[in-house]
Motif scaffolding. Sequence first.
Motif, mmCIF file in Angstrom:
data_model
loop_
_atom_site.group_PDB
_atom_site.id
_atom_site.type_symbol
_atom_site.label_atom_id
_atom_site.label_comp_id
_atom_site.label_asym_id
_atom_site.label_seq_id
_atom_site.Cartn_x
_atom_site.Cartn_y
_atom_site.Cartn_z
ATOM 1 N N ILE A 52 33.966 33.620 47.125
ATOM 2 C CA ILE A 52 32.967 34.348 47.322
ATOM 3 C C ILE A 52 32.346 34.820 46.508
ATOM 4 C CG2 ILE A 52 33.235 36.403 48.222
ATOM 5 C CD1 ILE A 52 36.705 36.404 48.648
ATOM 6 N N TYR A 53 32.622 34.616 45.371
ATOM 7 C CA TYR A 53 31.378 35.491 44.109
ATOM 8 C C TYR A 53 30.427 34.343 43.406
ATOM 9 C CZ TYR A 53 33.385 40.343 44.591
ATOM 10 O OH TYR A 53 33.527 41.550 45.060
ATOM 11 N N GLY A 54 31.393 33.447 43.501
ATOM 12 C CA GLY A 54 30.684 32.004 42.958
ATOM 13 C C GLY A 54 30.353 32.477 41.653
ATOM 14 N N TYR A 55 31.610 33.428 41.325
ATOM 15 C CA TYR A 55 32.119 33.393 39.164
ATOM 16 C C TYR A 55 33.232 32.483 38.838
ATOM 17 C CZ TYR A 55 29.893 37.931 39.921
ATOM 18 O OH TYR A 55 29.276 39.271 40.371
ATOM 19 N N GLU A 56 32.560 32.149 37.727
ATOM 20 C CA GLU A 56 33.571 31.622 36.760
ATOM 21 C C GLU A 56 34.722 32.564 36.434
ATOM 22 O OE1 GLU A 56 32.893 27.694 35.059
ATOM 23 O OE2 GLU A 56 31.653 28.091 37.048
ATOM 24 N N THR A 57 36.037 31.580 36.783
ATOM 25 C CA THR A 57 37.394 32.518 36.498
ATOM 26 C C THR A 57 37.783 32.515 35.223
ATOM 27 O OG1 THR A 57 38.683 30.365 37.185
ATOM 28 C CG2 THR A 57 38.237 32.220 39.262
ATOM 29 N N ILE A 73 31.349 39.663 32.367
ATOM 30 C CA ILE A 73 32.293 39.737 33.372
ATOM 31 C C ILE A 73 31.392 40.622 34.841
ATOM 32 C CG2 ILE A 73 33.168 42.195 32.793
ATOM 33 C CD1 ILE A 73 35.689 42.173 33.887
ATOM 34 N N GLY A 74 31.799 40.108 35.938
ATOM 35 C CA GLY A 74 31.101 40.605 37.281
ATOM 36 C C GLY A 74 32.054 41.041 38.627
ATOM 37 N N LYS A 75 33.383 40.610 38.317
ATOM 38 C CA LYS A 75 34.242 41.397 38.374
ATOM 39 C C LYS A 75 36.039 41.554 37.628
ATOM 40 C CE LYS A 75 36.742 42.049 43.297
ATOM 41 N NZ LYS A 75 37.109 41.357 44.493
ATOM 42 N N ILE A 76 36.937 42.258 37.853
ATOM 43 C CA ILE A 76 38.144 41.815 37.457
ATOM 44 C C ILE A 76 39.204 42.563 38.133
ATOM 45 C CG2 ILE A 76 38.250 44.471 36.262
ATOM 46 C CD1 ILE A 76 39.535 43.043 34.328
ATOM 47 N N ILE A 77 40.221 41.416 38.188
ATOM 48 C CA ILE A 77 41.489 42.080 39.408
ATOM 49 C C ILE A 77 42.569 42.427 38.557
ATOM 50 C CG2 ILE A 77 42.802 40.928 40.529
ATOM 51 C CD1 ILE A 77 40.927 39.207 41.715
ATOM 52 N N ILE A 78 43.458 43.499 38.601
ATOM 53 C CA ILE A 78 43.863 44.141 37.922
ATOM 54 C C ILE A 78 45.472 44.878 38.450
ATOM 55 C CG2 ILE A 78 43.334 45.944 37.299
ATOM 56 C CD1 ILE A 78 44.764 43.439 34.555
ATOM 57 N N GLY A 79 46.289 45.269 38.277
ATOM 58 C CA GLY A 79 47.637 45.736 39.129
ATOM 59 C C GLY A 79 46.856 46.798 38.581
ATOM 60 N N TYR A 80 47.669 47.642 40.025
ATOM 61 C CA TYR A 80 47.139 48.851 39.994
ATOM 62 C C TYR A 80 48.251 50.192 38.800
ATOM 63 C CZ TYR A 80 52.248 50.682 40.581
ATOM 64 O OH TYR A 80 53.796 50.562 40.411
ATOM 65 N N PHE A 113 33.964 32.939 22.631
ATOM 66 C CA PHE A 113 33.437 32.496 23.848
ATOM 67 C C PHE A 113 32.062 33.336 24.351
ATOM 68 C CE2 PHE A 113 33.161 33.846 28.548
ATOM 69 C CZ PHE A 113 33.672 32.381 29.021
ATOM 70 N N LYS A 114 31.710 32.648 24.635
ATOM 71 C CA LYS A 114 30.212 32.988 25.248
ATOM 72 C C LYS A 114 29.753 32.624 26.142
ATOM 73 C CE LYS A 114 26.855 36.149 24.469
ATOM 74 N NZ LYS A 114 27.001 37.365 24.496
ATOM 75 N N PHE A 115 29.517 33.198 27.969
ATOM 76 C CA PHE A 115 29.459 32.534 28.814
ATOM 77 C C PHE A 115 27.659 32.549 28.985
ATOM 78 C CE2 PHE A 115 30.597 30.406 32.872
ATOM 79 C CZ PHE A 115 30.466 29.007 32.681
ATOM 80 N N ALA A 116 27.147 32.251 29.650
ATOM 81 C CA ALA A 116 25.901 32.337 30.414
ATOM 82 C C ALA A 116 26.294 32.559 32.238
ATOM 83 C CB ALA A 116 24.658 31.736 30.500
ATOM 84 N N LYS A 117 27.111 32.663 32.964
ATOM 85 C CA LYS A 117 27.316 32.584 33.861
ATOM 86 C C LYS A 117 28.463 33.832 34.252
ATOM 87 C CE LYS A 117 27.933 30.108 37.123
ATOM 88 N NZ LYS A 117 28.619 28.216 38.342
ATOM 89 N N LYS A 118 28.044 34.688 35.186
ATOM 90 C CA LYS A 118 28.690 35.805 35.183
ATOM 91 C C LYS A 118 31.040 35.347 35.585
ATOM 92 C CE LYS A 118 26.607 39.473 35.848
ATOM 93 N NZ LYS A 118 26.525 40.499 35.015
ATOM 94 N N THR A 119 31.144 35.437 35.289
ATOM 95 C CA THR A 119 33.270 35.708 34.967
ATOM 96 C C THR A 119 33.611 37.188 36.114
ATOM 97 O OG1 THR A 119 33.566 37.117 33.012
ATOM 98 C CG2 THR A 119 32.409 33.928 33.250
ATOM 99 N N ILE A 120 34.982 36.237 36.347
ATOM 100 C CA ILE A 120 35.992 36.529 36.967
ATOM 101 C C ILE A 120 37.027 36.593 37.182
ATOM 102 C CG2 ILE A 120 36.065 35.214 38.826
ATOM 103 C CD1 ILE A 120 37.153 37.358 41.255
ATOM 104 N N VAL A 121 37.177 37.878 36.463
ATOM 105 C CA VAL A 121 38.471 38.161 34.872
ATOM 106 C C VAL A 121 39.858 38.463 35.608
ATOM 107 C CG1 VAL A 121 38.549 38.998 32.697
ATOM 108 C CG2 VAL A 121 36.551 38.350 33.518
ATOM 109 N N THR A 122 40.846 38.353 34.648
ATOM 110 C CA THR A 122 41.814 38.690 34.749
ATOM 111 C C THR A 122 42.603 39.060 33.908
ATOM 112 O OG1 THR A 122 44.154 39.404 36.197
ATOM 113 C CG2 THR A 122 44.120 37.461 35.221
ATOM 114 N N LEU A 123 43.278 39.480 32.994
ATOM 115 C CA LEU A 123 43.951 39.851 31.285
ATOM 116 C C LEU A 123 45.501 40.530 31.611
ATOM 117 C CD1 LEU A 123 44.440 42.819 30.425
ATOM 118 C CD2 LEU A 123 41.496 42.565 30.576
ATOM 119 N N GLY A 124 46.615 39.561 30.621
ATOM 120 C CA GLY A 124 48.122 40.462 30.291
ATOM 121 C C GLY A 124 48.877 39.105 29.736
#
Length: 310
Positions: A43-48, A116-123, A10-21
């Motif tokens: 909101i951000y316009g990032y790729e998921t 990565i531009g943002k990550i969403i993750i469990g506490y 994976f190599k992507f030019a645009k910013k991404t919003i990421v989650t993992l698990g």
Amino acid sequence: MNVFNSVQSFKFAKKTIVTLGTFDGMHIGHQAILNKLKLQKKIYGYETLVLTFFPHPRMVLKTDHQISLLNTINERVKLIDHFGIDHLVVQEFTQDFANLSAEEFVKTILVDQFNIGKIIIGYDHRFGKNRSADIHDLIEFGKKYHFDVEQISAEELNDVSVSSTKIRNALNVGNVALAKTYLGYPYMVSGTVVTGKQLGRTIGYPTANIQVAEDYKLIPAIGVYVVGVTLKDKDFYGMLSVGTNPTVGGTEKTIEVYIFDFNDTIYDEEITVRFLTKIRDEEHFGSLDLLIEALKNDEVFSRNFLSNMD
């Protein structure tokens, strides 16, 4: 959805919003995370982007521990695709991958590969070698490498009150209705139709014997169930037995489905069954006549259940 079979691919030019698990089961808790990901995209316009792992980390890190999974990797990919995610990376989980330090993981994967531009993750998520880092470390890495971190609070997770472990526990006692509530959809098993003992056709209930290729796939508890059936892109209903057929001296566990109002020969076809409710436990009947009577009662129960299904 674009699917990549490794982080490196994976190599992507645009910013991404990421989650993992691991996302085993893609239950309603997982679905809430993916829906949040899509909302943040607006909101951000990032790729998921979803990063998931196979084999399950516990298969690699605890080699003496046998874990049954709710989904095969192919099922997991299809379920995630259903939620409209832009990119899915399926990373092979190895001991080398597990040995990455927390900062190596963040810098080389999240930052350098995923942009990565943002990550969403469990506490309560932990990551890095020996699971040494937590949400507080991730926030500090975000400041250092210039990405935002959003944690899913304990309150949000508790509101969902579901886990893959709870679903496995429900299925292991045959409570497929509870599993469906947790999953948000009926639990499914897929396999190939193979030749069985062909006893069913002699007693008026010809069954398709299902062979599941993946030995890690969790099969619900022994018993008789009402099921939905998908075959050749068509949907049917039927009743299914998980068990050893003790009335006729069976010893090996099999999965056999009797499809209502269906007479085709389907050997070697791929089939998917969806568990809707349990009818009864497996029983050892004193004669074939008693078995046939029980099967007739099972069919009446199943058709009544289906006629009243929402």
